[in-house]
Design a protein around this motif. Sequence first.
Motif, PDB file in Angstrom:
ATOM      1  N   ILE A  75       0.887  -1.173   0.000  1.00 50.68           N
ATOM      2  CA  ILE A  75       0.000   0.000   0.000  1.00 50.68           C
ATOM      3  C   ILE A  75       0.915   1.210   0.000  1.00 50.68           C
ATOM      4  N   GLN A  76       0.671   2.110  -0.959  1.00 51.52           N
ATOM      5  CA  GLN A  76       1.533   3.293  -1.052  1.00 51.52           C
ATOM      6  C   GLN A  76       0.875   4.498  -0.392  1.00 51.52           C
ATOM      7  N   LEU A  77       1.588   5.115   0.531  1.00 48.63           N
ATOM      8  CA  LEU A  77       1.076   6.295   1.228  1.00 48.63           C
ATOM      9  C   LEU A  77       1.820   7.533   0.757  1.00 48.63           C
ATOM     10  N   PHE A  78       1.115   8.664   0.740  1.00 49.73           N
ATOM     11  CA  PHE A  78       1.832   9.919   0.506  1.00 49.73           C
ATOM     12  C   PHE A  78       1.428  10.958   1.538  1.00 49.73           C
ATOM     13  N   GLY A  79       2.351  11.870   1.778  1.00 46.92           N
ATOM     14  CA  GLY A  79       2.090  12.930   2.747  1.00 46.92           C
ATOM     15  C   GLY A  79       3.411  13.594   3.082  1.00 46.92           C
ATOM     16  N   GLU A  80       3.313  14.774   3.692  1.00 43.79           N
ATOM     17  CA  GLU A  80       4.544  15.519   3.995  1.00 43.79           C
ATOM     18  C   GLU A  80       4.755  15.619   5.499  1.00 43.79           C
ATOM     19  N   ASP A  81       3.777  15.101   6.280  1.00 41.84           N
ATOM     20  CA  ASP A  81       3.861  15.259   7.726  1.00 41.84           C
ATOM     21  C   ASP A  81       4.137  13.907   8.388  1.00 41.84           C
ATOM     22  N   PRO A  82       5.290  13.779   9.078  1.00 45.89           N
ATOM     23  CA  PRO A  82       5.636  12.490   9.670  1.00 45.89           C
ATOM     24  C   PRO A  82       4.542  11.935  10.601  1.00 45.89           C
ATOM     25  N   GLU A  83       3.893  12.812  11.374  1.00 48.98           N
ATOM     26  CA  GLU A  83       2.872  12.323  12.322  1.00 48.98           C
ATOM     27  C   GLU A  83       1.652  11.775  11.588  1.00 48.98           C
ATOM     28  N   PHE A  84       1.225  12.485  10.530  1.00 49.40           N
ATOM     29  CA  PHE A  84       0.085  11.988   9.738  1.00 49.40           C
ATOM     30  C   PHE A  84       0.449  10.657   9.074  1.00 49.40           C
ATOM     31  N   MET A  85       1.692  10.570   8.608  1.00 45.85           N
ATOM     32  CA  MET A  85       2.115   9.340   7.923  1.00 45.85           C
ATOM     33  C   MET A  85       2.127   8.166   8.916  1.00 45.85           C
ATOM     34  N   LYS A  86       2.614   8.441  10.121  1.00 44.01           N
ATOM     35  CA  LYS A  86       2.662   7.400  11.156  1.00 44.01           C
ATOM     36  C   LYS A  86       1.239   6.943  11.502  1.00 44.01           C
ATOM     37  N   ASN A  87       0.394   7.936  11.677  1.00 46.79           N
ATOM     38  CA  ASN A  87      -1.001   7.654  11.998  1.00 46.79           C
ATOM     39  C   ASN A  87      -1.672   6.845  10.877  1.00 46.79           C
ATOM     40  N   LEU A 120       9.710  15.807  -1.469  1.00 46.90           N
ATOM     41  CA  LEU A 120      10.507  15.311  -0.335  1.00 46.90           C
ATOM     42  C   LEU A 120      11.971  15.119  -0.722  1.00 46.90           C
ATOM     43  N   MET A 121      12.216  14.971  -2.022  1.00 46.18           N
ATOM     44  CA  MET A 121      13.621  14.805  -2.438  1.00 46.18           C
ATOM     45  C   MET A 121      14.418  16.099  -2.259  1.00 46.18           C
ATOM     46  N   LYS A 122      13.666  17.223  -2.109  1.00 44.87           N
ATOM     47  CA  LYS A 122      14.355  18.503  -1.837  1.00 44.87           C
ATOM     48  C   LYS A 122      14.550  18.693  -0.337  1.00 44.87           C
ATOM     49  N   ASP A 123      13.941  17.820   0.452  1.00 47.72           N
ATOM     50  CA  ASP A 123      14.010  17.966   1.906  1.00 47.72           C
ATOM     51  C   ASP A 123      14.324  16.603   2.536  1.00 47.72           C
ATOM     52  N   PRO A 124      15.567  16.124   2.335  1.00 41.62           N
ATOM     53  CA  PRO A 124      15.911  14.779   2.809  1.00 41.62           C
ATOM     54  C   PRO A 124      15.705  14.587   4.310  1.00 41.62           C
ATOM     55  N   GLN A 125      15.887  15.665   5.060  1.00 39.72           N
ATOM     56  CA  GLN A 125      15.709  15.540   6.511  1.00 39.72           C
ATOM     57  C   GLN A 125      14.275  15.180   6.865  1.00 39.72           C
ATOM     58  N   LYS A 126      13.340  15.871   6.194  1.00 42.28           N
ATOM     59  CA  LYS A 126      11.923  15.567   6.430  1.00 42.28           C
ATOM     60  C   LYS A 126      11.613  14.146   5.943  1.00 42.28           C
ATOM     61  N   ALA A 127      12.198  13.789   4.794  1.00 38.65           N
ATOM     62  CA  ALA A 127      11.967  12.445   4.252  1.00 38.65           C
ATOM     63  C   ALA A 127      12.456  11.381   5.238  1.00 38.65           C
ATOM     64  N   GLU A 128      13.617  11.642   5.847  1.00 45.09           N
ATOM     65  CA  GLU A 128      14.132  10.693   6.855  1.00 45.09           C
ATOM     66  C   GLU A 128      13.164  10.576   8.033  1.00 45.09           C
ATOM     67  N   ARG A 163      20.511   7.907   2.539  1.00 47.31           N
ATOM     68  CA  ARG A 163      19.886   8.469   3.739  1.00 47.31           C
ATOM     69  C   ARG A 163      18.601   7.726   4.095  1.00 47.31           C
ATOM     70  N   MET A 164      17.835   7.348   3.068  1.00 46.98           N
ATOM     71  CA  MET A 164      16.591   6.620   3.344  1.00 46.98           C
ATOM     72  C   MET A 164      16.907   5.239   3.926  1.00 46.98           C
ATOM     73  N   GLU A 165      17.959   4.610   3.409  1.00 44.94           N
ATOM     74  CA  GLU A 165      18.371   3.310   3.957  1.00 44.94           C
ATOM     75  C   GLU A 165      18.773   3.476   5.429  1.00 44.94           C
ATOM     76  N   ALA A 166      19.562   4.515   5.706  1.00 42.21           N
ATOM     77  CA  ALA A 166      20.003   4.729   7.091  1.00 42.21           C
ATOM     78  C   ALA A 166      18.812   5.010   8.007  1.00 42.21           C
ATOM     79  N   ALA A 167      17.764   5.630   7.458  1.00 44.15           N
ATOM     80  CA  ALA A 167      16.582   5.934   8.278  1.00 44.15           C
ATOM     81  C   ALA A 167      15.698   4.693   8.466  1.00 44.15           C
ATOM     82  N   GLY A 168      15.983   3.627   7.716  1.00 43.64           N
ATOM     83  CA  GLY A 168      15.232   2.378   7.950  1.00 43.64           C
ATOM     84  C   GLY A 168      14.507   1.811   6.750  1.00 43.64           C
TER      85      GLY A 168
END
Length: 331
Positions: A75-87, A120-128, A163-168
């Motif tokens: 299932i593919q999710l999209f969003g820019e907010d880590p909390e919404f994505m987690k939820n 998100l590719m312009k904001d790797p920190q947020k992507a992580e 970076r994405m690999e390091a983030a999990g």
Amino acid sequence: MSTVTIGSKNPVTIKKTAALAPMASVADSAYRTLCRSFGASYVVSEMVSSKGLFYSDRKTAELCTVTDAERPMGIQLFGEDPEFMKNAVTLIERFEADIIDINMGCPVPKVAGNGAGSALMKDPQKAEKIVRAVKSVSPCPVTVKIRSGWDNDCINAVEFSKRMEAAGADAIAVHPRTRNQMYSGHSDWDIIRQIKQAVSVPVIGNGDVKSALDCKKMYDETGCDLVMIGRASYGNPWIFKSIDKYFETGEILPPPALKERIEVMLTHVRMIVKNLGEGQGMREARKNVAWYLKGLPNAAKYRNECGSLVAFSQLEDMSRRILQSQAQCEE
Ligand SMILES: Cc1cc2nc3c(=O)[nH]c(=O)nc-3n(C[C@H](O)[C@H](O)[C@H](O)COP(=O)(O)O)c2cc1C
């Protein structure tokens, strides 16, 4: 046939032939089920909005249904907010996806304009942060799907993947065009090769694979762990069968006979109508019908007719006429 295993928590093993790419408004449940039955080794849902899930949009939840015939399915999710994505991961847990894929490649303004998808590719920190948040609650492997970068001045897919690999992230899928390229020009397969050399998780290569030979070429040139196909499957689920056959025997299958094409088209549309009802189903099916008919004698005439299909019986009637006119040509 060899396989690739994604993730360590509830790992998913996938045949190394070809997977079906996520395609919003195209690769719905009927499309995915059909492609799986023709040999697609893995399928992914249309992208699902993490915010849509939160606000209990019924249609959004429908996009997450996973049937047994579709597994293994992400299932593919999209969003820019880590909390919404987690939820969102918690909200879709009941659908028991085999993989959660995070969209970091969508170029359309509605998504990228809000900081999600390819932005998100312009904001790797947020992507992580998003990968970490999703990973912290996901009961299954988590993958990310990226592009080569935002534009020609920012092609950062290799560094970004590390970076994405390091983030999990448990695998990286890449469609190596920039966001600004949208679908123009060519995908740069060398980026897939570079990512494969840079990370240890599986890499899923995607972009412009149109045949069994292309598929083999992508494996050979990039060393990727799985090939993913989008547009070449339009009206052409046979592409997956042809890849299976080629990898098993080295044989290139001929294109299907007209009768088989029509029969599969009818099966596909029947599935759409069963899922969506006749009214909405026939509207959704029109583009698929046009794709199945591409290249036929008088295709333009029939494709015109597609635009006004409202009942399945009209499609059956059109199918009979197509087969009759072919029979007459052969007499
Ligand atoms: C109509 C359409 C819808 C798409 N929707 C999605 C999507 O929801 N999520 C995603 O990650 N990619 C999406 N994509 C991109 C594809 O997954 C794939 O990366 C792209 O089409 C390149 O592969 P191809 O050359 O095999 O088509 C979409 C592509 C198309 C043409």
